[in-house]
Design an enzyme around this catalytic site. Structure first.
Site, mmCIF file in Angstrom:
data_model
loop_
_atom_site.group_PDB
_atom_site.id
_atom_site.type_symbol
_atom_site.label_atom_id
_atom_site.label_comp_id
_atom_site.label_asym_id
_atom_site.label_seq_id
_atom_site.Cartn_x
_atom_site.Cartn_y
_atom_site.Cartn_z
ATOM 1 N N TYR A 294 0.528 -8.398 0.994
ATOM 2 C CA TYR A 294 -0.576 -7.441 1.080
ATOM 3 C C TYR A 294 -1.877 -8.146 1.445
ATOM 4 O O TYR A 294 -2.617 -7.701 2.341
ATOM 5 C CB TYR A 294 -0.728 -6.711 -0.253
ATOM 6 C CG TYR A 294 -1.944 -5.810 -0.309
ATOM 7 C CD1 TYR A 294 -1.931 -4.557 0.303
ATOM 8 C CD2 TYR A 294 -3.112 -6.224 -0.946
ATOM 9 C CE1 TYR A 294 -3.050 -3.736 0.275
ATOM 10 C CE2 TYR A 294 -4.230 -5.402 -0.988
ATOM 11 C CZ TYR A 294 -4.194 -4.162 -0.380
ATOM 12 O OH TYR A 294 -5.311 -3.361 -0.403
ATOM 13 N N GLY B 224 -6.500 8.200 -3.003
ATOM 14 C CA GLY B 224 -7.223 6.963 -3.255
ATOM 15 C C GLY B 224 -8.586 6.903 -2.596
ATOM 16 O O GLY B 224 -9.297 7.920 -2.485
ATOM 17 N N ILE B 225 -8.964 5.734 -2.142
ATOM 18 C CA ILE B 225 -10.258 5.542 -1.504
ATOM 19 C C ILE B 225 -10.371 6.398 -0.246
ATOM 20 O O ILE B 225 -11.426 6.975 0.042
ATOM 21 C CB ILE B 225 -10.476 4.050 -1.191
ATOM 22 C CG1 ILE B 225 -10.678 3.278 -2.507
ATOM 23 C CG2 ILE B 225 -11.680 3.850 -0.267
ATOM 24 C CD1 ILE B 225 -10.658 1.781 -2.349
ATOM 25 N N SER C 140 -10.143 -5.865 2.321
ATOM 26 C CA SER C 140 -10.001 -5.992 0.876
ATOM 27 C C SER C 140 -10.642 -7.287 0.422
ATOM 28 O O SER C 140 -10.576 -8.307 1.121
ATOM 29 C CB SER C 140 -8.524 -5.986 0.481
ATOM 30 O OG SER C 140 -8.362 -6.340 -0.886
ATOM 31 N N GLY D 277 -4.786 7.684 5.837
ATOM 32 C CA GLY D 277 -4.597 7.672 4.398
ATOM 33 C C GLY D 277 -5.649 8.492 3.669
ATOM 34 O O GLY D 277 -6.010 8.184 2.532
#
Length: 316
Positions: free
Chosen positions: A181, A31-32, A156, A27
């Site tokens: 999630y 984003g991050i 997270s 990814g």
């Protein structure tokens, strides 16, 4: 008597050099994950961006090269929601070793309907956890070939209050996207802890480390057009929140430290300094429910059954 070597204080803006090292960021195109890749590219390492979308990966690499002169970045086509594609993807890396993988990619759905991967797994759990579980299996030889490979699993803060239902990992009952999630991120973090136990028991030099970004908002994230842009209004509206959370460039700091800091050891959890939500990266106590080996072992067994692989690393 030899003088002890002092490790300088960690500075997120002055990272240690890493020329000759190879890092994979899943990814890494947005984003991050993008900021993890951008920051690692500044160390002189070769950074591979794992992404399903070649166009988005090309845009991310162009952005990194514009900010990091001489950046060594490349794209790996990677679809974590398709387990059969992972071995061919890893084979196409054509590397003799991998110094670290950052398991960062993930999906957070907002549709109320439950969806499935190509393999028939619930999409969030299948992508975020099972895909990374299987990817670790195929990367194990490359990580073992590095002097001290690292598997950095990005969890997270939302997983801190989550609990797994080991009898319904696929969320076939009472599906809710946000809860799916949270549970998928908890599963990832439990996997990271169990992987650490197995690596140490097997005498491997590879480390398994956890990181989480705290609270990371788009409105506080520096612009990286065309990947990410923010208006003046968005920036101003986000300013009051900076007392409590941060942008995604800062959300990348714990994972980057977990990759690069020579003092990092297996089984650690790195997160933001201020209440676990913002600030420079620091070592955190492992959350109580992550330290439950029985739950982690049951999850591992179920994951191996669902993916058909069982990650194993050769000893040093």
């Amino acid at each position: 008597m030899p003088t002890a070597v002092q490790t300088p204080p960690w500075d997120v803006h002055r990272l240690p050099p890493a020329q000759g090292k190879n890092f994979l960021v899943t990814g890494g195109n947005a984003g991050i994950g993008y900021f993890v890749a951008e920051q690692l590219a500044g160390t002189g390492a070769t950074v591979v961006l794992g992404s399903r979308d070649p166009a988005k990966a090309e845009a991310a690499m162009a952005s990194i090269r514009a900010r990091v002169p001489g950046a060594r970045v490349r794209h790996l086509r990677l679809d974590l929601a398709d387990l059969s594609s992972l071995k061919p993807s890893v084979d196409s890396l054509e590397l003799d070793h991998l110094d670290a993988v950052v398991h960062n990619a993930g999906v957070l759905l907002d549709q109320p309907e439950r969806r499935e991967t190509k393999d028939g797994h619930e999409l969030t759990f299948g992508t975020n956890h099972l895909g990374h579980f299987a990817l670790t299996h195929w990367l194990a030889p490359l990580l073992s070939a590095a002097p001290a490979g690292r598997v950095v699993t990005t969890g997270s803060f939302a997983a801190k209050s989550a609990r797994l239902d080991l009898d319904d990992l696929q969320t076939t009952r009472d599906y809710r996207p946000k809860r799916a999630y949270e549970r998928s991120k908890l599963a990832q973090m439990l996997f990271g802890c169990e992987l650490d136990r197995r690596l140490r028991a097997g005498g491997s030099t590879t480390l398994s480390v956890l990181a989480h970004p705290g609270g990371a908002l788009d409105s506080l994230t520096p612009a990286r057009p065309p990947l990410h842009a923010r208006s003046t209004g968005q920036r101003l509206r986000g300013l009051p929140l900076a007392l409590f959370v941060q942008g995604k460039q800062a959300g990348a700091w714990p994972a980057v430290r977990a990759v690069l800091d020579p003092t990092v050891t297996g089984g650690q959890l790195w997160g933001p300094r201020v209440a676990g939500l913002r600030g420079a990266p620091r070592l955190e106590p492992v959350w109580d429910h992550l330290a439950d080996p029985a739950t982690a072992a049951r999850l591992w067994t179920a994951s191996a059954t669902l993916t058909g692989v069982d990650p194993a690393f050769h000893p040093a």
